[in-house]
Scaffold this motif. Structure first.
Motif, PDB file in Angstrom:
ATOM      1  N   GLU A  29       0.852  -1.182   0.000  1.00  0.00           N
ATOM      2  CA  GLU A  29       0.000   0.000   0.000  1.00  0.00           C
ATOM      3  C   GLU A  29       0.893   1.238   0.000  1.00  0.00           C
ATOM      4  O   GLU A  29       2.111   1.127  -0.048  1.00  0.00           O
ATOM      5  N   ARG A  30       0.281   2.402   0.074  1.00  0.00           N
ATOM      6  CA  ARG A  30       1.050   3.643   0.080  1.00  0.00           C
ATOM      7  C   ARG A  30       2.053   3.679   1.230  1.00  0.00           C
ATOM      8  O   ARG A  30       1.748   3.218   2.328  1.00  0.00           O
ATOM      9  N   ASN A  31       3.205   4.222   0.963  1.00  0.00           N
ATOM     10  CA  ASN A  31       4.269   4.391   1.963  1.00  0.00           C
ATOM     11  C   ASN A  31       4.594   3.095   2.710  1.00  0.00           C
ATOM     12  O   ASN A  31       4.529   3.046   3.932  1.00  0.00           O
ATOM     13  N   PRO A  32       4.952   2.038   1.996  1.00  0.00           N
ATOM     14  CA  PRO A  32       5.249   0.776   2.686  1.00  0.00           C
ATOM     15  C   PRO A  32       6.553   0.868   3.472  1.00  0.00           C
ATOM     16  O   PRO A  32       7.436   1.670   3.157  1.00  0.00           O
ATOM     17  N   CYS A  33       6.654   0.033   4.475  1.00  0.00           N
ATOM     18  CA  CYS A  33       7.885  -0.033   5.257  1.00  0.00           C
ATOM     19  C   CYS A  33       8.962  -0.735   4.425  1.00  0.00           C
ATOM     20  O   CYS A  33       8.662  -1.370   3.411  1.00  0.00           O
ATOM     21  N   PRO A  34      10.218  -0.663   4.835  1.00  0.00           N
ATOM     22  CA  PRO A  34      11.299  -1.312   4.078  1.00  0.00           C
ATOM     23  C   PRO A  34      11.130  -2.827   3.949  1.00  0.00           C
ATOM     24  O   PRO A  34      11.519  -3.403   2.944  1.00  0.00           O
ATOM     25  N   ALA A  38      10.743  -4.410   0.085  1.00  0.00           N
ATOM     26  CA  ALA A  38      11.743  -5.354  -0.422  1.00  0.00           C
ATOM     27  C   ALA A  38      11.115  -6.534  -1.158  1.00  0.00           C
ATOM     28  O   ALA A  38      11.747  -7.120  -2.040  1.00  0.00           O
ATOM     29  N   VAL A  39       9.874  -6.892  -0.816  1.00  0.00           N
ATOM     30  CA  VAL A  39       9.230  -8.042  -1.458  1.00  0.00           C
ATOM     31  C   VAL A  39       7.998  -7.633  -2.266  1.00  0.00           C
ATOM     32  O   VAL A  39       7.213  -8.474  -2.692  1.00  0.00           O
ATOM     33  N   GLY A  54       5.353 -17.003   6.903  1.00  0.00           N
ATOM     34  CA  GLY A  54       4.308 -16.251   6.219  1.00  0.00           C
ATOM     35  C   GLY A  54       4.845 -14.925   5.739  1.00  0.00           C
ATOM     36  O   GLY A  54       6.023 -14.633   5.913  1.00  0.00           O
ATOM     37  N   PRO A  55       4.002 -14.122   5.152  1.00  0.00           N
ATOM     38  CA  PRO A  55       4.456 -12.840   4.606  1.00  0.00           C
ATOM     39  C   PRO A  55       4.897 -11.882   5.702  1.00  0.00           C
ATOM     40  O   PRO A  55       4.604 -12.092   6.873  1.00  0.00           O
ATOM     41  N   PRO A  56       5.564 -10.813   5.339  1.00  0.00           N
ATOM     42  CA  PRO A  56       6.106  -9.895   6.345  1.00  0.00           C
ATOM     43  C   PRO A  56       5.066  -9.064   7.072  1.00  0.00           C
ATOM     44  O   PRO A  56       5.408  -8.219   7.869  1.00  0.00           O
ATOM     45  N   SER A  57       3.787  -9.314   6.870  1.00  0.00           N
ATOM     46  CA  SER A  57       2.763  -8.496   7.505  1.00  0.00           C
ATOM     47  C   SER A  57       2.613  -8.750   8.998  1.00  0.00           C
ATOM     48  O   SER A  57       1.743  -8.177   9.630  1.00  0.00           O
ATOM     49  N   VAL A  58       3.433  -9.588   9.536  1.00  0.00           N
ATOM     50  CA  VAL A  58       3.331  -9.859  10.964  1.00  0.00           C
ATOM     51  C   VAL A  58       3.851  -8.694  11.798  1.00  0.00           C
ATOM     52  O   VAL A  58       3.879  -8.767  13.005  1.00  0.00           O
ATOM     53  N   HIS A  59       4.244  -7.603  11.160  1.00  0.00           N
ATOM     54  CA  HIS A  59       4.709  -6.444  11.930  1.00  0.00           C
ATOM     55  C   HIS A  59       3.571  -5.447  12.128  1.00  0.00           C
ATOM     56  O   HIS A  59       2.691  -5.320  11.282  1.00  0.00           O
ATOM     57  N   PRO A  60       3.569  -4.763  13.256  1.00  0.00           N
ATOM     58  CA  PRO A  60       2.500  -3.813  13.568  1.00  0.00           C
ATOM     59  C   PRO A  60       2.425  -2.662  12.552  1.00  0.00           C
ATOM     60  O   PRO A  60       3.441  -2.202  12.047  1.00  0.00           O
ATOM     61  N   CYS A  62       1.239  -2.607   9.530  1.00  0.00           N
ATOM     62  CA  CYS A  62       1.299  -2.944   8.111  1.00  0.00           C
ATOM     63  C   CYS A  62      -0.091  -2.872   7.498  1.00  0.00           C
ATOM     64  O   CYS A  62      -1.079  -3.250   8.119  1.00  0.00           O
ATOM     65  N   ARG A  63      -0.179  -2.384   6.258  1.00  0.00           N
ATOM     66  CA  ARG A  63      -1.443  -2.304   5.535  1.00  0.00           C
ATOM     67  C   ARG A  63      -1.384  -3.105   4.234  1.00  0.00           C
ATOM     68  O   ARG A  63      -2.298  -3.060   3.429  1.00  0.00           O
ATOM     69  N   CYS A  64      -0.324  -3.822   4.012  1.00  0.00           N
ATOM     70  CA  CYS A  64      -0.124  -4.567   2.774  1.00  0.00           C
ATOM     71  C   CYS A  64      -0.907  -5.885   2.814  1.00  0.00           C
ATOM     72  O   CYS A  64      -1.450  -6.260   3.831  1.00  0.00           O
ATOM     73  N   SER A  65      -0.929  -6.587   1.675  1.00  0.00           N
ATOM     74  CA  SER A  65      -1.724  -7.808   1.599  1.00  0.00           C
ATOM     75  C   SER A  65      -1.170  -8.762   0.545  1.00  0.00           C
ATOM     76  O   SER A  65      -0.199  -8.454  -0.131  1.00  0.00           O
ATOM     77  N   ILE A  66      -1.847  -9.901   0.403  1.00  0.00           N
ATOM     78  CA  ILE A  66      -1.479 -10.899  -0.599  1.00  0.00           C
ATOM     79  C   ILE A  66      -2.553 -10.916  -1.674  1.00  0.00           C
ATOM     80  O   ILE A  66      -3.736 -10.881  -1.379  1.00  0.00           O
ATOM     81  N   ALA A  67      -2.130 -10.966  -2.915  1.00  0.00           N
ATOM     82  CA  ALA A  67      -3.048 -11.158  -4.035  1.00  0.00           C
ATOM     83  C   ALA A  67      -2.803 -12.547  -4.590  1.00  0.00           C
ATOM     84  O   ALA A  67      -1.662 -12.883  -4.921  1.00  0.00           O
ATOM     85  N   TRP A  68      -3.839 -13.359  -4.673  1.00  0.00           N
ATOM     86  CA  TRP A  68      -3.707 -14.737  -5.142  1.00  0.00           C
ATOM     87  C   TRP A  68      -4.055 -14.831  -6.613  1.00  0.00           C
ATOM     88  O   TRP A  68      -5.070 -14.309  -7.042  1.00  0.00           O
ATOM     89  N   GLU A  69      -3.212 -15.491  -7.372  1.00  0.00           N
ATOM     90  CA  GLU A  69      -3.438 -15.694  -8.804  1.00  0.00           C
ATOM     91  C   GLU A  69      -3.114 -17.140  -9.156  1.00  0.00           C
ATOM     92  O   GLU A  69      -2.247 -17.752  -8.546  1.00  0.00           O
TER      93      GLU A  69
END
Length: 71
Positions: A29-34, A38-39, A54-60, A62-69
């Motif tokens: 999402e906008r302004n992601p953390c480092p 990186a991924v 799992g993905p790096p979203s385990v950090h407090p 975070c607003r990012c997500s996974i898109a499945w294809e």
């Protein structure tokens, strides 16, 4: 985001058991953390090298997500 990602991973495992072959891509999402930057846009086989649980979203905060294809 942590709860959402956990739910996404549960759904992915259920679909995989049913024979669906999906690949998860990390979407920032906008302004992601480092960590997320990186991924960004990378498939799960890439980010699982650094984050095997799992993905790096385990950090407090975070607003990012996974898109499945389909693979």
């Amino acid at each position: 985001t942590i709860a959402n990602t956990a739910g996404e991973m549960i759904a992915w495992r259920a679909l995989k058991k049913r024979g669906k072959d999906l690949e998860g891509y990390w979407v920032t999402e906008r302004n992601p953390c480092p960590l997320c930057l990186a991924v960004s846009g990378e498939p799960s086989w890439v980010w699982r090298r650094s984050y095997p649980a799992g993905p790096p979203s385990v950090h407090p905060g975070c607003r990012c997500s996974i898109a499945w294809e389909p693979k």
